[in-house]
Design a protein around this motif. Structure first.
Motif, mmCIF file in Angstrom:
data_model
loop_
_atom_site.group_PDB
_atom_site.id
_atom_site.type_symbol
_atom_site.label_atom_id
_atom_site.label_comp_id
_atom_site.label_asym_id
_atom_site.label_seq_id
_atom_site.Cartn_x
_atom_site.Cartn_y
_atom_site.Cartn_z
ATOM 1 N N SER A 1 0.838 -1.185 0.000
ATOM 2 C CA SER A 1 0.000 0.000 0.000
ATOM 3 C C SER A 1 0.881 1.246 0.000
ATOM 4 C CB SER A 1 -0.906 -0.001 1.235
ATOM 5 O OG SER A 1 -1.388 1.305 1.471
ATOM 6 N N ILE A 2 0.820 1.980 -1.099
ATOM 7 C CA ILE A 2 1.610 3.206 -1.195
ATOM 8 C C ILE A 2 1.188 4.177 -0.107
ATOM 9 C CG2 ILE A 2 2.169 5.189 -2.647
ATOM 10 C CD1 ILE A 2 1.720 3.489 -5.057
ATOM 11 N N LYS A 3 -0.119 4.202 0.114
ATOM 12 C CA LYS A 3 -0.657 5.118 1.106
ATOM 13 C C LYS A 3 -0.053 4.849 2.488
ATOM 14 C CE LYS A 3 -4.940 6.528 3.073
ATOM 15 N NZ LYS A 3 -6.394 6.398 3.130
ATOM 16 N N ASN A 4 -0.022 3.573 2.871
ATOM 17 C CA ASN A 4 0.539 3.237 4.178
ATOM 18 C C ASN A 4 2.033 3.533 4.243
ATOM 19 O OD1 ASN A 4 -1.969 2.438 4.908
ATOM 20 N ND2 ASN A 4 -1.570 0.239 4.785
ATOM 21 N N HIS B 1 9.883 4.846 -11.709
ATOM 22 C CA HIS B 1 10.695 3.681 -11.418
ATOM 23 C C HIS B 1 10.177 2.968 -10.166
ATOM 24 C CE1 HIS B 1 14.205 1.208 -11.626
ATOM 25 N NE2 HIS B 1 14.437 1.417 -10.342
ATOM 26 N N PHE B 2 9.816 3.774 -9.178
ATOM 27 C CA PHE B 2 9.267 3.223 -7.930
ATOM 28 C C PHE B 2 7.969 2.457 -8.214
ATOM 29 C CE2 PHE B 2 5.967 4.083 -4.698
ATOM 30 C CZ PHE B 2 6.444 3.279 -3.673
ATOM 31 N N LEU B 3 7.089 3.055 -9.017
ATOM 32 C CA LEU B 3 5.814 2.406 -9.342
ATOM 33 C C LEU B 3 6.049 1.083 -10.063
ATOM 34 C CD1 LEU B 3 3.703 5.460 -10.587
ATOM 35 C CD2 LEU B 3 3.442 4.201 -8.450
ATOM 36 N N ALA B 4 6.979 1.110 -11.020
ATOM 37 C CA ALA B 4 7.252 -0.098 -11.800
ATOM 38 C C ALA B 4 7.748 -1.216 -10.891
ATOM 39 C CB ALA B 4 8.288 0.209 -12.880
ATOM 40 N N LEU C 1 -1.884 -0.236 -8.166
ATOM 41 C CA LEU C 1 -1.277 -0.307 -6.842
ATOM 42 C C LEU C 1 -2.231 0.139 -5.726
ATOM 43 C CD1 LEU C 1 2.283 0.917 -7.786
ATOM 44 C CD2 LEU C 1 1.758 -1.257 -6.665
ATOM 45 N N GLN C 2 -3.355 0.696 -6.106
ATOM 46 C CA GLN C 2 -4.294 1.183 -5.083
ATOM 47 C C GLN C 2 -5.350 0.146 -4.700
ATOM 48 O OE1 GLN C 2 -5.234 4.786 -7.135
ATOM 49 N NE2 GLN C 2 -3.639 5.946 -6.088
ATOM 50 N N PHE C 3 -5.288 -1.020 -5.311
ATOM 51 C CA PHE C 3 -6.308 -2.043 -5.067
ATOM 52 C C PHE C 3 -6.456 -2.387 -3.581
ATOM 53 C CE2 PHE C 3 -7.483 -6.676 -4.982
ATOM 54 C CZ PHE C 3 -8.793 -6.515 -5.383
ATOM 55 N N ASP D 1 -5.696 -0.730 -0.965
ATOM 56 C CA ASP D 1 -6.259 0.380 -0.173
ATOM 57 C C ASP D 1 -7.780 0.394 -0.284
ATOM 58 O OD1 ASP D 1 -3.783 1.217 0.628
ATOM 59 O OD2 ASP D 1 -3.578 2.746 -0.931
ATOM 60 N N VAL D 2 -8.254 0.112 -1.500
ATOM 61 C CA VAL D 2 -9.703 0.103 -1.722
ATOM 62 C C VAL D 2 -10.330 -1.052 -0.935
ATOM 63 C CG1 VAL D 2 -11.507 -0.195 -3.458
ATOM 64 C CG2 VAL D 2 -9.520 1.212 -3.966
ATOM 65 N N VAL D 3 -9.691 -2.206 -0.993
ATOM 66 C CA VAL D 3 -10.191 -3.362 -0.242
ATOM 67 C C VAL D 3 -10.275 -3.018 1.249
ATOM 68 C CG1 VAL D 3 -9.631 -5.714 0.492
ATOM 69 C CG2 VAL D 3 -9.432 -5.080 -1.919
ATOM 70 N N GLU D 4 -9.225 -2.374 1.741
ATOM 71 C CA GLU D 4 -9.193 -2.012 3.163
ATOM 72 C C GLU D 4 -10.341 -1.067 3.516
ATOM 73 O OE1 GLU D 4 -5.093 -1.161 4.495
ATOM 74 O OE2 GLU D 4 -6.027 0.348 5.790
ATOM 75 N N GLN D 5 -10.565 -0.123 2.632
ATOM 76 C CA GLN D 5 -11.639 0.841 2.877
ATOM 77 C C GLN D 5 -13.009 0.148 2.888
ATOM 78 O OE1 GLN D 5 -11.820 4.101 0.058
ATOM 79 N NE2 GLN D 5 -13.662 4.928 1.008
ATOM 80 N N VAL D 6 -13.233 -0.732 1.911
ATOM 81 C CA VAL D 6 -14.532 -1.410 1.851
ATOM 82 C C VAL D 6 -14.706 -2.328 3.063
ATOM 83 C CG1 VAL D 6 -16.054 -2.892 0.497
ATOM 84 C CG2 VAL D 6 -14.558 -1.269 -0.665
ATOM 85 N N ALA D 7 -13.621 -2.969 3.483
ATOM 86 C CA ALA D 7 -13.706 -3.863 4.644
ATOM 87 C C ALA D 7 -14.099 -3.080 5.899
ATOM 88 C CB ALA D 7 -12.377 -4.573 4.859
ATOM 89 N N ALA D 8 -13.640 -1.832 5.981
ATOM 90 C CA ALA D 8 -13.945 -1.028 7.166
ATOM 91 C C ALA D 8 -15.343 -0.428 7.097
ATOM 92 C CB ALA D 8 -12.911 0.084 7.315
ATOM 93 N N GLU D 9 -15.734 0.063 5.905
ATOM 94 C CA GLU D 9 -16.976 0.836 5.804
ATOM 95 C C GLU D 9 -18.155 0.031 5.270
ATOM 96 O OE1 GLU D 9 -15.753 3.961 3.204
ATOM 97 O OE2 GLU D 9 -14.562 4.987 4.737
ATOM 98 N N CYS D 10 -17.842 -1.096 4.620
ATOM 99 C CA CYS D 10 -18.887 -1.978 4.071
ATOM 100 C C CYS D 10 -19.746 -1.323 2.990
ATOM 101 C CB CYS D 10 -19.752 -2.566 5.169
ATOM 102 S SG CYS D 10 -18.804 -3.512 6.365
ATOM 103 N N TYR D 11 -19.122 -0.511 2.158
ATOM 104 C CA TYR D 11 -19.802 0.042 0.974
ATOM 105 C C TYR D 11 -19.173 -0.542 -0.291
ATOM 106 C CZ TYR D 11 -22.464 3.633 3.427
ATOM 107 O OH TYR D 11 -23.365 4.290 4.222
ATOM 108 N N PRO D 12 -19.766 -1.603 -0.865
ATOM 109 C CA PRO D 12 -19.144 -2.249 -2.022
ATOM 110 C C PRO D 12 -19.029 -1.347 -3.253
ATOM 111 C CG PRO D 12 -20.920 -3.608 -1.142
ATOM 112 C CD PRO D 12 -20.971 -2.309 -0.416
ATOM 113 N N HIS D 13 -19.841 -0.283 -3.333
ATOM 114 C CA HIS D 13 -19.755 0.555 -4.536
ATOM 115 C C HIS D 13 -18.370 1.191 -4.684
ATOM 116 C CE1 HIS D 13 -20.623 3.939 -1.795
ATOM 117 N NE2 HIS D 13 -20.081 4.692 -2.721
#
Ligand code: ARG
Length: 573
Positions: free
Chosen positions: A2-5, A90-93, A496-498, A500-512
């Motif tokens: 997670s880039i964000k973390n 380069h970092f992303l790759a 690379l953000q996948f 983070d999205v999973v984490e957010q949905v797991a916490a908030e329970c909004y599948p959209h």
């Protein structure tokens, strides 16, 4: 990863070194405009306020301190102290080719209550939302590594069963076979209701049956069991069609708590939480008082001694907390039951059935509406059976697939139509903000354009066909990634953000949130593919391989993301 973390960690370290109090968060987020870079750290303003210093100067100090070597290509400070970060290609790759590890450090035991159809009738559209939203969240939490326990709180114990047992008794006595009598549960229900309304003796018998059943009369239980088995078999078939992970072992129906109900009421009475009121036992909740200040009443035992939906839910919540050791309990139930859930939660905690540390969450949702803006009904105004709805979805999808394709055989077409039809129905629901009502519309959900399942499934098949043309196996493909073009970078960043999205949905329970992500990912893939040729002869081999890798990772994430929503993909369509 997670880039964000990662960024958050680096900023936290820098802020700590500058002796900024630890309650000041770096407030790290994705930027919503490209001119603000890829990520933003917006915590300098809050921290400056606390330290009574100039925010822009503090942002500057943080920037000087933070170690973003090999991560950021550019940083700058905007406005009063926003820190903008542009990541280095380069970092992303490199990050993209590192094995991704989504599993969390401290898995929790999470009980998920979803579907819970009433067994007196066939499953109808009213159960669709709970079933598919709950299932998506169960998959997402499981993917994260949480210990998920699915609970199907089926309604198998209400007063209607007295009537249904009476009807079965009657039909059997007339020489009818049980399987035949119950072959259409809807018809059977109508017949018994007719008898109940027209014949007082039948109605009396039905009421007596309820009492007999709930006190364990063997003859009644036997008839009831026959009815229940047929009804469960019907639901199991629907779950299979829907690709929903509910199995027999997840069924913990209302009847399973029958033996606990006396204890629940006695316990509530002993704690003086339940009091006599007009012969009934009632819990009055000041916590949920109405605007006049009157407490909210929850009846737990009727004056005749009968127990209620609320009593069973209290027994269920106690079982989940104590026996199943749940740390988090999620309920996917219609918004109309919000007050009921609040009453159960407050009482559960007050009575000590559930420890204070347990997170109790009602994730409510709105109603599925027809195109006329009224709750979704058949043309004649009846409730739509789920079985009929799913059949229509597959039929419509089959027609579409046939129009598009003539080089697939019949069986392939049927299989694709199944995945497209069911996927479309599920996705149309999951992609809407859960708490709103939504309009059920065949044409838009089956469209190959826009935020739909067919569009995402199509994007996946596009990637498969690139690999087919290149005569390379998609699965297991690996190559070094080089990022040059903007479209390549945007796609890489999205991929690379996948987690983070999973984490957010797991916490908030909004599948959209996950649906939107997958839609944006597909759109970015499409524009990447348009701008960055892969199979053309003038593309250098290293570039072609790098782009194939971006495509392969896109396919993998699309497939994984759709799987978390309970939607299947196919290689051709
Ligand atoms: N059977 C209920 C209904 O159809 C839903 C059950 C939801 N779960 C619960 N624990 N109350 O309304």
């Amino acid at each position: 990863m997670s880039i964000k973390n990662l960024l958050n960690g680096r900023f936290q370290a820098a802020m700590q070194q500058l002796e900024i109090p630890s309650e000041c968060s770096p407030l790290l987020n994705q930027s919503n405009k490209p001119e603000f870079g890829d990520y933003q750290a917006n915590g300098a303003m809050g921290a400056a306020k606390k330290l009574k210093t100039n925010p822009r100067e503090l942002a500057q100090k943080i920037l000087e301190q933070v170690d973003l070597d090999g991560i950021a290509a550019k940083t700058d400070i905007a406005g009063p102290g926003f820190i903008n970060i542009t990541l280095c290609n380069h970092f992303l790759a490199k990050a993209l080719t590192e094995p991704s590890n989504q599993s969390i450090a401290n898995p929790q035991i999470v009980v998920i209550d979803y579907s819970g159809p009433n067994l007196a009738k066939e499953m109808h559209v009213g159960h669709l939302r709970s079933t598919i939203i709950g299932d998506a969240i169960a998959r997402i939490l499981e993917y994260q590594g949480q210990e998920v326990i699915r609970q199907n709180h089926m309604g198998d114990w209400g007063t209607q069963f007295g009537m249904l047992i009476g009807e079965l008794e009657l039909q059997l006595s007339q020489g009818e076979q049980a399987e035949l009598a119950l072959s259409d549960l809807e018809v059977f229900y109508q017949q018994s209701k007719k008898h109940f309304d027209a014949d007082p003796a039948f109605a009396d018998n039905a009421r007596a049956n309820v009492v007999k059943l709930q006190s364990g009369d063997p003859d009644c239980l036997k008839l009831w069991q026959q009815f229940i088995s047929v009804s469960i078999a019907h639901n199991t078939e629907i779950y299979k069609q829907l690709n929903v992970g509910l199995k027999a072992e997840h069924i913990k129906p209302e009847s399973a708590y029958n033996k606990d109900l006396n204890t629940i009421v006695d316990d509530l009475a002993a704690q003086q939480l339940a009091v006599e009121s007009e012969g009934a036992k009632v819990v009055f909740l000041q916590e949920l008082a109405d605007k006049n200040g009157d407490p909210s009443p929850m009846i737990v035992q009727k004056s005749g001694g009968g127990f209620l939906y609320a009593t069973t839910d209290l027994a269920a919540i106690r079982y989940r907390a104590n026996q199943l050791k749940a740390e988090r309990i999620l309920y996917f139930i219609d918004a109309r039951q919000s007050l009921h859930m609040k009453q159960v939660f407050v009482t559960g905690k007050k009575a000590g059935f559930v420890a204070d540390s347990v997170s109790l969450e009602h994730h409510a949702f709105g109603t599925m509406m027809g195109k006329d803006g009224k709750p979704f009904k058949t043309r004649t105004g009846g409730t739509v059976k789920l079985a009929d709805l799913l059949k229509e979805a597959m039929d419509r999808a089959e027609q579409l697939v046939r129009e598009k394709n003539n080089d697939l055989d019949d069986q392939e077409i049927k299989e694709i139509a199944r995945k497209v039809g069911i996927g479309a129905v599920k996705y149309a629901d999951l992609c809407k903000t859960r708490t709103n009502d939504y309009i059920f519309d065949w044409d838009s959900m089956l469209s190959f354009e826009g935020n739909t399942a067919p569009y995402l499934q199509y994007a996946y098949t596009r990637i498969c066909s690139i690999f087919r043309k290149a005569e390379i196996k998609l699965e297991g493909f690996t190559a070094k990634i080089n990022i040059g073009e903007t479209q390549e970078k945007q796609l890489a960043l999205k991929l690379l953000q996948f987690n983070d999205v999973v984490e957010q949905v797991a916490a908030e329970c909004y599948p959209h949130t996950l649906c939107n992500y997958l839609y944006e990912l597909s759109s970015l893939f499409m524009s990447f593919y348009e701008h960055c040729p892969i199979l053309k002869s003038d593309v250098p081999p290293e570039t072609a391989k790098s782009r194939l890798q971006l495509a392969a990772t896109s396919a993998a994430i699309l497939k994984q993301g759709l799987d978390l929503l309970g939607i299947e993909v196919m290689e051709k369509m």
